[in-house]
Scaffold this motif. Sequence first.
Motif, PDB file in Angstrom:
ATOM      1  N   ARG A  23      49.123  -3.664 -39.473  1.00  0.00           N
ATOM      2  CA  ARG A  23      47.803  -4.008 -39.893  1.00  0.00           C
ATOM      3  C   ARG A  23      47.595  -4.425 -41.208  1.00  0.00           C
ATOM      4  O   ARG A  23      48.371  -4.119 -42.126  1.00  0.00           O
ATOM      5  N   ASP A  24      46.748  -5.681 -41.269  1.00  0.00           N
ATOM      6  CA  ASP A  24      46.490  -6.262 -42.731  1.00  0.00           C
ATOM      7  C   ASP A  24      45.290  -5.711 -43.161  1.00  0.00           C
ATOM      8  O   ASP A  24      44.565  -4.637 -42.710  1.00  0.00           O
ATOM      9  N   ALA A  25      44.980  -5.888 -44.551  1.00  0.00           N
ATOM     10  CA  ALA A  25      43.792  -5.323 -45.222  1.00  0.00           C
ATOM     11  C   ALA A  25      42.200  -5.624 -44.419  1.00  0.00           C
ATOM     12  O   ALA A  25      41.471  -4.684 -44.759  1.00  0.00           O
ATOM     13  N   PHE A  79      48.317   1.379 -54.943  1.00  0.00           N
ATOM     14  CA  PHE A  79      48.030   0.902 -53.585  1.00  0.00           C
ATOM     15  C   PHE A  79      48.426   1.405 -52.477  1.00  0.00           C
ATOM     16  O   PHE A  79      49.193   2.391 -52.401  1.00  0.00           O
ATOM     17  N   ARG A  80      48.133   0.907 -51.353  1.00  0.00           N
ATOM     18  CA  ARG A  80      48.614   1.658 -50.122  1.00  0.00           C
ATOM     19  C   ARG A  80      49.393   0.240 -49.382  1.00  0.00           C
ATOM     20  O   ARG A  80      49.179  -0.660 -49.555  1.00  0.00           O
ATOM     21  N   VAL A  81      50.560   0.948 -48.448  1.00  0.00           N
ATOM     22  CA  VAL A  81      51.282   0.377 -47.824  1.00  0.00           C
ATOM     23  C   VAL A  81      51.510   0.917 -46.555  1.00  0.00           C
ATOM     24  O   VAL A  81      52.112   2.109 -46.793  1.00  0.00           O
ATOM     25  N   PHE A  96      51.445  -4.464 -45.188  1.00  0.00           N
ATOM     26  CA  PHE A  96      50.457  -5.201 -46.092  1.00  0.00           C
ATOM     27  C   PHE A  96      49.974  -4.423 -47.057  1.00  0.00           C
ATOM     28  O   PHE A  96      49.482  -3.219 -46.884  1.00  0.00           O
ATOM     29  N   VAL A  97      49.740  -4.991 -48.264  1.00  0.00           N
ATOM     30  CA  VAL A  97      49.045  -4.115 -49.380  1.00  0.00           C
ATOM     31  C   VAL A  97      47.724  -4.201 -48.965  1.00  0.00           C
ATOM     32  O   VAL A  97      46.856  -4.942 -48.509  1.00  0.00           O
ATOM     33  N   LYS A 115      52.295  -9.294 -47.863  1.00  0.00           N
ATOM     34  CA  LYS A 115      53.196  -8.296 -47.153  1.00  0.00           C
ATOM     35  C   LYS A 115      54.495  -8.085 -47.847  1.00  0.00           C
ATOM     36  O   LYS A 115      55.113  -9.155 -48.020  1.00  0.00           O
ATOM     37  N   VAL A 116      54.575  -6.891 -48.076  1.00  0.00           N
ATOM     38  CA  VAL A 116      55.826  -6.444 -48.767  1.00  0.00           C
ATOM     39  C   VAL A 116      56.692  -5.307 -48.081  1.00  0.00           C
ATOM     40  O   VAL A 116      56.456  -4.888 -47.174  1.00  0.00           O
TER      41      VAL A 116
END
Length: 322
Positions: free
Chosen positions: A154-156, A273-275, A262-263, A301-302
């Motif tokens: 899931r993205d931000a 931050f959250r991943v 995703f950050v 995306k990391v």
Amino acid sequence: MNQSTLSHLRVALVLIGLGVSEFVAGGGGITGSGRQMTSSGVMTKGSVILNGVRFDDSAAVITDDRVHSAAQLANGMKIRLRGHSADNVNGVAELIEVENELRAPILSINVSALPLSFVAAGLTVLVDSETVFANVANFAALAVGRRVEVHGLRDAAGFLHASRVEVVGAGQGADELRGKVSALNPLLTTFRLNGNITVNYAAATFGPAGASAGSLANGARVEVRGGNLAGIVFIATEVDIEDLEDDPFRGRVGEKQDVEGFVTRFTAHPGTFRVDGRTVSTTASTLFVGGTAADLVNNAKVEADGVIDAQGVLAAGRITFR
């Protein structure tokens, strides 16, 4: 005994056998076969390739209501893994949890969107060239009403980027969805997931062991199974409290951890931050691969890899842009 209870029992037994209680009390350590580590993200088969490490999964305990053996693991599945590796190239998996985001009928399809998308279980699912399709040829072969199991990240904004879309039959597991609890109403025994799905948990069993309706709270991450996801109210038969269930994969102080996703909640670098639900911190010495610190923004995306610090945060030695 339902499948969820059996899975929790198997995890408890293997944790005892692996001595994970020692890591809980004393932090991470080195095993005879390498450093203890946790990893999460989208896997590739062979045995399991996750975040650049090839894990031998032949003796791993696998938890899921559908996948019960290493042979059933497949490309594009989202998993969490606990194991060890001596060289960060090859490792041995001890525990693997399969974490599909939903199993439900498709409610609508947008063939003009870029990327292509469909809606199921309250989520907008985005499909691209990297999405793996199973039991169906491609996106064009999907149809409203077809039941799918979807893995991804899931993205931000809350959109689900599908890494795997598998068409499943009525007998292949209960309807299922994950998300954060909102609008919790203990009097009505309901809460909401993914913005517009109302879940009734009056007749549900709770997991893992020790969890109950009292474990529910707004913001808590849960996995629910049951029925009527095509209807107005989802009738839950099982509710798993993810923050409790994922404890073996959270990582212990001093252990290595790799997280793909995703950050979200990014403000500045150095900072936190959250991943994929994990808190990550960067410092001036963090190495960036495939990009620079300026590329570290929400929705990037990391893969973050590093060591769990004394606060339980993943202190990233390296951020790789995907």
